[in-house]
Design a protein around this motif. Structure first.
Motif, PDB file in Angstrom:
ATOM      1  N   ASP A  86       0.846  -1.188   0.000  1.00  0.00           N
ATOM      2  CA  ASP A  86       0.000   0.000   0.000  1.00  0.00           C
ATOM      3  C   ASP A  86       0.881   1.238   0.000  1.00  0.00           C
ATOM      4  O   ASP A  86       2.104   1.149  -0.191  1.00  0.00           O
ATOM      5  N   VAL A  87       0.289   2.390   0.235  1.00  0.00           N
ATOM      6  CA  VAL A  87       1.027   3.653   0.187  1.00  0.00           C
ATOM      7  C   VAL A  87       2.141   3.692   1.227  1.00  0.00           C
ATOM      8  O   VAL A  87       3.216   4.262   0.989  1.00  0.00           O
ATOM      9  N   VAL A  88       1.925   3.046   2.380  1.00  0.00           N
ATOM     10  CA  VAL A  88       2.951   3.022   3.432  1.00  0.00           C
ATOM     11  C   VAL A  88       4.183   2.246   2.958  1.00  0.00           C
ATOM     12  O   VAL A  88       5.322   2.668   3.170  1.00  0.00           O
ATOM     13  N   SER A  89       3.965   1.117   2.298  1.00  0.00           N
ATOM     14  CA  SER A  89       5.061   0.277   1.809  1.00  0.00           C
ATOM     15  C   SER A  89       5.924   1.049   0.816  1.00  0.00           C
ATOM     16  O   SER A  89       7.159   1.109   0.941  1.00  0.00           O
ATOM     17  N   TRP A  90       5.263   1.630  -0.190  1.00  0.00           N
ATOM     18  CA  TRP A  90       6.003   2.367  -1.228  1.00  0.00           C
ATOM     19  C   TRP A  90       6.700   3.599  -0.651  1.00  0.00           C
ATOM     20  O   TRP A  90       7.858   3.878  -0.970  1.00  0.00           O
ATOM     21  N   THR A  91       5.993   4.329   0.208  1.00  0.00           N
ATOM     22  CA  THR A  91       6.573   5.553   0.782  1.00  0.00           C
ATOM     23  C   THR A  91       7.792   5.230   1.646  1.00  0.00           C
ATOM     24  O   THR A  91       8.773   5.987   1.663  1.00  0.00           O
TER      25      THR A  91
ATOM     26  N   LYS B  65      12.842   6.269  -8.987  1.00  0.00           N
ATOM     27  CA  LYS B  65      12.398   5.052  -9.665  1.00  0.00           C
ATOM     28  C   LYS B  65      11.213   4.425  -8.926  1.00  0.00           C
ATOM     29  O   LYS B  65      10.231   3.997  -9.545  1.00  0.00           O
ATOM     30  N   PHE B  66      11.285   4.390  -7.599  1.00  0.00           N
ATOM     31  CA  PHE B  66      10.195   3.815  -6.810  1.00  0.00           C
ATOM     32  C   PHE B  66       8.945   4.688  -6.876  1.00  0.00           C
ATOM     33  O   PHE B  66       7.829   4.166  -6.852  1.00  0.00           O
ATOM     34  N   PHE B  67       9.123   5.986  -6.952  1.00  0.00           N
ATOM     35  CA  PHE B  67       7.957   6.866  -7.077  1.00  0.00           C
ATOM     36  C   PHE B  67       7.230   6.590  -8.388  1.00  0.00           C
ATOM     37  O   PHE B  67       5.991   6.532  -8.428  1.00  0.00           O
ATOM     38  N   ARG B  68       8.009   6.397  -9.460  1.00  0.00           N
ATOM     39  CA  ARG B  68       7.420   6.056 -10.749  1.00  0.00           C
ATOM     40  C   ARG B  68       6.707   4.706 -10.671  1.00  0.00           C
ATOM     41  O   ARG B  68       5.610   4.515 -11.191  1.00  0.00           O
ATOM     42  N   GLY B  69       7.358   3.744  -9.992  1.00  0.00           N
ATOM     43  CA  GLY B  69       6.763   2.428  -9.832  1.00  0.00           C
ATOM     44  C   GLY B  69       5.459   2.478  -9.062  1.00  0.00           C
ATOM     45  O   GLY B  69       4.489   1.773  -9.386  1.00  0.00           O
TER      46      GLY B  69
ATOM     47  N   GLN C  81       3.402   5.001  -9.011  1.00  0.00           N
ATOM     48  CA  GLN C  81       2.389   5.566  -9.901  1.00  0.00           C
ATOM     49  C   GLN C  81       1.883   4.523 -10.893  1.00  0.00           C
ATOM     50  O   GLN C  81       0.686   4.432 -11.161  1.00  0.00           O
ATOM     51  N   LEU C  82       2.817   3.724 -11.429  1.00  0.00           N
ATOM     52  CA  LEU C  82       2.437   2.676 -12.378  1.00  0.00           C
ATOM     53  C   LEU C  82       1.560   1.619 -11.714  1.00  0.00           C
ATOM     54  O   LEU C  82       0.707   1.009 -12.353  1.00  0.00           O
ATOM     55  N   ASP C  83       1.792   1.403 -10.411  1.00  0.00           N
ATOM     56  CA  ASP C  83       1.006   0.435  -9.643  1.00  0.00           C
ATOM     57  C   ASP C  83      -0.343   1.021  -9.210  1.00  0.00           C
ATOM     58  O   ASP C  83      -1.128   0.346  -8.540  1.00  0.00           O
ATOM     59  N   ARG C  84      -0.560   2.293  -9.583  1.00  0.00           N
ATOM     60  CA  ARG C  84      -1.806   3.005  -9.280  1.00  0.00           C
ATOM     61  C   ARG C  84      -2.114   3.068  -7.782  1.00  0.00           C
ATOM     62  O   ARG C  84      -3.260   2.934  -7.349  1.00  0.00           O
ATOM     63  N   VAL C  85      -1.051   3.245  -7.003  1.00  0.00           N
ATOM     64  CA  VAL C  85      -1.216   3.412  -5.562  1.00  0.00           C
ATOM     65  C   VAL C  85      -1.392   4.910  -5.282  1.00  0.00           C
ATOM     66  O   VAL C  85      -0.582   5.728  -5.722  1.00  0.00           O
ATOM     67  N   LYS C  86      -2.433   5.249  -4.576  1.00  0.00           N
ATOM     68  CA  LYS C  86      -2.711   6.662  -4.287  1.00  0.00           C
ATOM     69  C   LYS C  86      -1.709   7.192  -3.268  1.00  0.00           C
ATOM     70  O   LYS C  86      -1.520   6.617  -2.200  1.00  0.00           O
TER      71      LYS C  86
ATOM     72  N   THR D 210       6.489  14.416   0.793  1.00  0.00           N
ATOM     73  CA  THR D 210       7.601  14.952   1.595  1.00  0.00           C
ATOM     74  C   THR D 210       8.833  14.046   1.537  1.00  0.00           C
ATOM     75  O   THR D 210       9.905  14.449   1.957  1.00  0.00           O
ATOM     76  N   SER D 211       8.663  12.820   1.014  1.00  0.00           N
ATOM     77  CA  SER D 211       9.802  11.919   0.843  1.00  0.00           C
ATOM     78  C   SER D 211      10.438  12.049  -0.534  1.00  0.00           C
ATOM     79  O   SER D 211      11.665  11.953  -0.666  1.00  0.00           O
ATOM     80  N   ILE D 212       9.628  12.260  -1.566  1.00  0.00           N
ATOM     81  CA  ILE D 212      10.159  12.316  -2.931  1.00  0.00           C
ATOM     82  C   ILE D 212      10.679  13.711  -3.306  1.00  0.00           C
ATOM     83  O   ILE D 212      11.632  13.846  -4.083  1.00  0.00           O
ATOM     84  N   LEU D 213      10.076  14.758  -2.761  1.00  0.00           N
ATOM     85  CA  LEU D 213      10.499  16.118  -3.130  1.00  0.00           C
ATOM     86  C   LEU D 213      11.951  16.420  -2.748  1.00  0.00           C
ATOM     87  O   LEU D 213      12.665  17.067  -3.514  1.00  0.00           O
ATOM     88  N   PRO D 214      12.450  15.969  -1.568  1.00  0.00           N
ATOM     89  CA  PRO D 214      13.874  16.174  -1.288  1.00  0.00           C
ATOM     90  C   PRO D 214      14.798  15.479  -2.291  1.00  0.00           C
ATOM     91  O   PRO D 214      15.907  15.952  -2.553  1.00  0.00           O
ATOM     92  N   ALA D 215      14.339  14.354  -2.862  1.00  0.00           N
ATOM     93  CA  ALA D 215      15.128  13.676  -3.892  1.00  0.00           C
ATOM     94  C   ALA D 215      15.226  14.562  -5.133  1.00  0.00           C
ATOM     95  O   ALA D 215      16.301  14.709  -5.727  1.00  0.00           O
ATOM     96  N   CYS D 216      14.107  15.157  -5.527  1.00  0.00           N
ATOM     97  CA  CYS D 216      14.107  16.105  -6.660  1.00  0.00           C
ATOM     98  C   CYS D 216      15.041  17.277  -6.372  1.00  0.00           C
ATOM     99  O   CYS D 216      15.784  17.726  -7.248  1.00  0.00           O
ATOM    100  N   ALA D 217      14.963  17.762  -5.132  1.00  0.00           N
ATOM    101  CA  ALA D 217      15.782  18.920  -4.739  1.00  0.00           C
ATOM    102  C   ALA D 217      17.266  18.608  -4.846  1.00  0.00           C
ATOM    103  O   ALA D 217      18.046  19.402  -5.397  1.00  0.00           O
TER     104      ALA D 217
END
Length: 705
Positions: free
Chosen positions: A268-273, A290-294, A296-301, A308-315
């Motif tokens: 679920d969202v907790v696992s991916w996050t 890569k996991f964020f893309r995965g 999204q592809l898995d259609r997990v909301k 707040t976990s993925i944005l620092p990676a972008c930064a």
């Protein structure tokens, strides 16, 4: 009799009345039946999800009307309040119960406890719990869970023991409710005792209890115990798997987290996050993306934690377009007003160099937290806008140590060291206690001002604050003392450090080398190697500098070669420049020139500049002229190179060429930048620029000199 005359149907009514069964003529029972019907209607409306309408109907009922359906209706409405976590409506139901004089049974009383706890009002929940005429294990457990869920962990534990003292034995739900309190208190010893009780009473096979135990061991930093228990679980649910994955990821064991993640029967969202956060925290930003893309592809909301976990990676990757894409995703999912997500977006835009978008976002935020303000101030500082950072800093209603640290760091990075020191003093006057980050920012200001007195005062503050054992603060102290010329104090700090990292060793090696203690620097490097600390690029820069100052050409070449051969460190331009300096100082100018031509990377002005300085020192005018031309090609706007070339010609007596250089500077509008020096007199630092006599202190200082 008169009433009968007013009624044209008196005979029929009288007849009908006389024929009614006795059971149907009791007025109290008739009213009760009517009341039952109303309560049933309220119940039906509530079941349809219309809480507001159900409450309106409830308050239309006579306050003195009590029905056999009252308890069920109250319970149903309270459950709706619990599901919605709405306190005002829950209080209305409670008020109606009191107004009707209805005495709640233990079941309804427990519902009230749960309602207040879920609505984040544990104090009200406790009052209801205390007023219950009787209690059972369910009511005690409800109150314990309420405390734990609201962060009142000590109260939850205290109530757990009080429950047992009152003669009630915990059940599996009690243990599952109280274990999070032990976990968040990191009370390992007590938690292990509870684990023994759970085993003794046979509750360990319960999936909720065993999952709570796994979480407790993880939060108490006993991952090995958690994994052992997890592996022995006869039944696991999604929460069990997530607890273990999150525990590994947060503790930096991302590979172990990945191993479990791949074995999960469902995610679920907790696992991916958890995986995204783990990779971001470990600096593997590419895999986080890569996991964020995965996901999204898995259609997990996604949720706010995902952003707040993925944005620092972008930064940190500085992928602005991806950051913008995620921002659009944030808006689509309705998280644009979340304070934590907003601050993460601010940080992303600032670190990606788009300070304008960060400003725009900040202006659009309907609510700003202290984190939001601090993030934008830090963003201004990172992008070199110290004045804008100060303007925002001065608008803040409240400031914390992070606000002050950002501004002090900004002044230090901008070379305004005196302002950094003044701001540090101002911070202390306001009563804000400095932390390790503040000290790590203010000490470089002392170092660059060469203000030993100010540095020692800060050192005293560090000792008083209990930060003298902090490795980052210790490293800054070593650097400060070395740059202030007190290598003895730098050594003392180094010797007293309980733990050292590569920066600690490097700072002292560089300090030794800078002050001409080449032998000591190389001896320290040997000790560093024996300690098992792996050197980095900065360490080798200090080592090569030591060889340069002591004239150790062969040793310098050996250390330079060992960078790539032994430590697999690719030399940078600074290392090549240092090697050229070693050869040049030894008079090996031809070897130095050959070394430059054989470089695998294109030499910059600093590399050629090292050879140029050697040419002047050894009066090699021909080579010096050639090298100066190379330097001017690379940095035609740098006045210092023209000055060096002019000095070469002057040393050779070629005055016409000296004049040509000066004419060239004039035509190209090249101006020498005036030098600036800081002088400490009577424990006060003064800044002076060459040719500037406007300061009132200038004459007095010259008199002292």
């Amino acid at each position: 009799m008169p009433l009968l005359l007013l009624n044209p149907n008196k005979k029929r009514l009288a007849f009908s009345f006389n024929r009614l069964p006795h059971a149907m003529v009791d007025p109290l029972e008739s009213a009760n039946n009517a009341c039952n019907g109303v309560y049933q209607e309220v119940t039906a409306v509530c079941k349809q999800g219309q809480l507001k309408k159900a409450l309106q109907m409830l308050f239309l009922i006579n306050h003195h009307a009590i029905s056999s359906d009252s308890s069920y209706t109250y319970s149903l409405i309270l459950q709706a309040c619990i599901d919605r976590r709405t306190l005002p409506e829950g209080k209305l139901v409670h008020a109606h119960i009191i107004l009707t004089g209805f005495e709640p049974d233990i079941f309804l009383g427990t519902k009230l406890v749960v309602m207040y706890a879920k609505a984040r009002s544990p104090a009200d929940a406790r009052r209801v719990h205390e007023e219950l005429p009787e209690r059972n294990v369910v009511s005690w457990t409800a109150m314990i869970a309420g405390y734990a869920q609201n962060g009142y962990f000590e109260d939850a534990v205290e109530l757990f023991y009080q429950m047992q003292e009152s003669g009630f034995d915990p059940n599996q739900f009690t243990y599952a409710s109280v274990l999070p309190a032990f976990a968040n208190l990191a009370a390992l010893e007590e938690g292990m005792k509870i684990h023994q009780d759970i085993v003794r009473f046979g509750f360990q096979s319960n999936v909720f209890v065993s999952t709570a135990l796994v979480d407790m061991y993880i939060k108490c930093e006993r991952l090995e115990y958690a994994r052992e228990l997890f592996d022995k679980m006869s039944e696991r649910n999604l929460v069990s798997w997530n607890s273990m994955v999150v525990g590994y990821a947060q503790s930096g064991y991302v590979s172990d987290a990945l191993e479990l993640f791949q074995l999960m029967p469902e995610r679920d969202v907790v696992s991916w996050t958890a995986m995204i956060a783990g990779y971001t925290q470990s600096g593997d930003y590419g895999k986080a993306m890569k996991f964020f893309r995965g996901m999204q592809l898995d259609r997990v909301k996604v949720n706010s934690d995902t952003y707040t976990s993925i944005l620092p990676a972008c930064a940190n990757l500085e992928v602005l377009n991806m950051g913008r894409e995620i921002h659009a995703n944030v808006i689509r999912n309705g998280f644009q007003f979340n304070l934590f997500v907003g601050s993460a977006l601010l940080d992303m835009y600032a670190k990606c160099g788009s300070i304008e978008e960060a400003q725009k976002l900040f202006a659009q935020m309907p609510e700003r937290s202290l984190v939001s303000w601090n993030t934008l101030i830090a963003g201004y500082v990172q992008n070199g806008h110290v004045d804008k950072a100060l303007e925002l800093f001065e608008k803040m209603d409240t400031r914390n140590v992070i606000s002050w640290t950002a501004m002090i760091a900004g002044y230090s990075q901008d070379g305004q060291y005196d302002k950094a020191l003044k701001l540090f003093g101002h911070m202390q006057l306001t009563g804000v206690k400095p932390d390790s980050d503040v000290f790590s920012c203010v000490l470089p200001a002392c170092a660059n001002l060469a203000s030993l007195h100010a540095g020692k005062e800060v050192h005293e503050d560090i000792i008083r604050g209990g930060f003298h054992s902090n490795v980052f603060v210790g490293n800054s102290l070593i650097d400060m003392y070395a740059k202030c010329g007190s290598i003895e104090d730098a050594c003392r700090v180094f010797d007293k450090m309980p733990a050292r990292d590569v920066i600690s060793w490097t700072a002292l090696i560089v300090g030794y080398a800078t002050h001409g203690y080449g032998k000591e620097a190389l001896e320290l490097f040997q000790q560093m190697q024996w300690s098992g600390t792996k050197p980095d690029q900065a360490t080798f820069l200090g080592v090569l500098s030591a060889c340069c100052h002591t004239g150790l050409v062969a040793e310098g070449q050996q250390y330079f070669d060992s960078m790539s051969h032994t430590y697999h460190i690719r030399p940078g331009l600074e290392h090549y420049s240092c090697m050229v300096d070693i050869l040049g100082r030894a008079g090996l100018l031809d070897e130095a020139e050959e070394f430059i031509h054989k470089m695998p990377i294109k030499p910059n002005a600093a590399v050629w500049g090292s050879l140029l300085g050697a040419c002047i020192a050894h009066m090699n005018i021909g080579l010096g002229e050639y090298v100066a031309e190379q330097v001017l090609k690379l940095e035609p706007e740098n006045a210092a190179h023209y000055v060096v070339l002019s000095n070469i010609y002057a040393a050779a007596g070629r005055w016409s060429d000296v004049e040509k250089v000066r004419k060239m500077m004039k035509e190209r509008r090249i101006k020498r930048r005036p030098g600036c020096s800081w002088v400490e007199v009577n424990n006060k630092v003064y800044a002076f620029v060459i040719g500037d006599s406007s300061k009132p202190e200038t004459h007095d200082l010259f008199m002292v000199a």
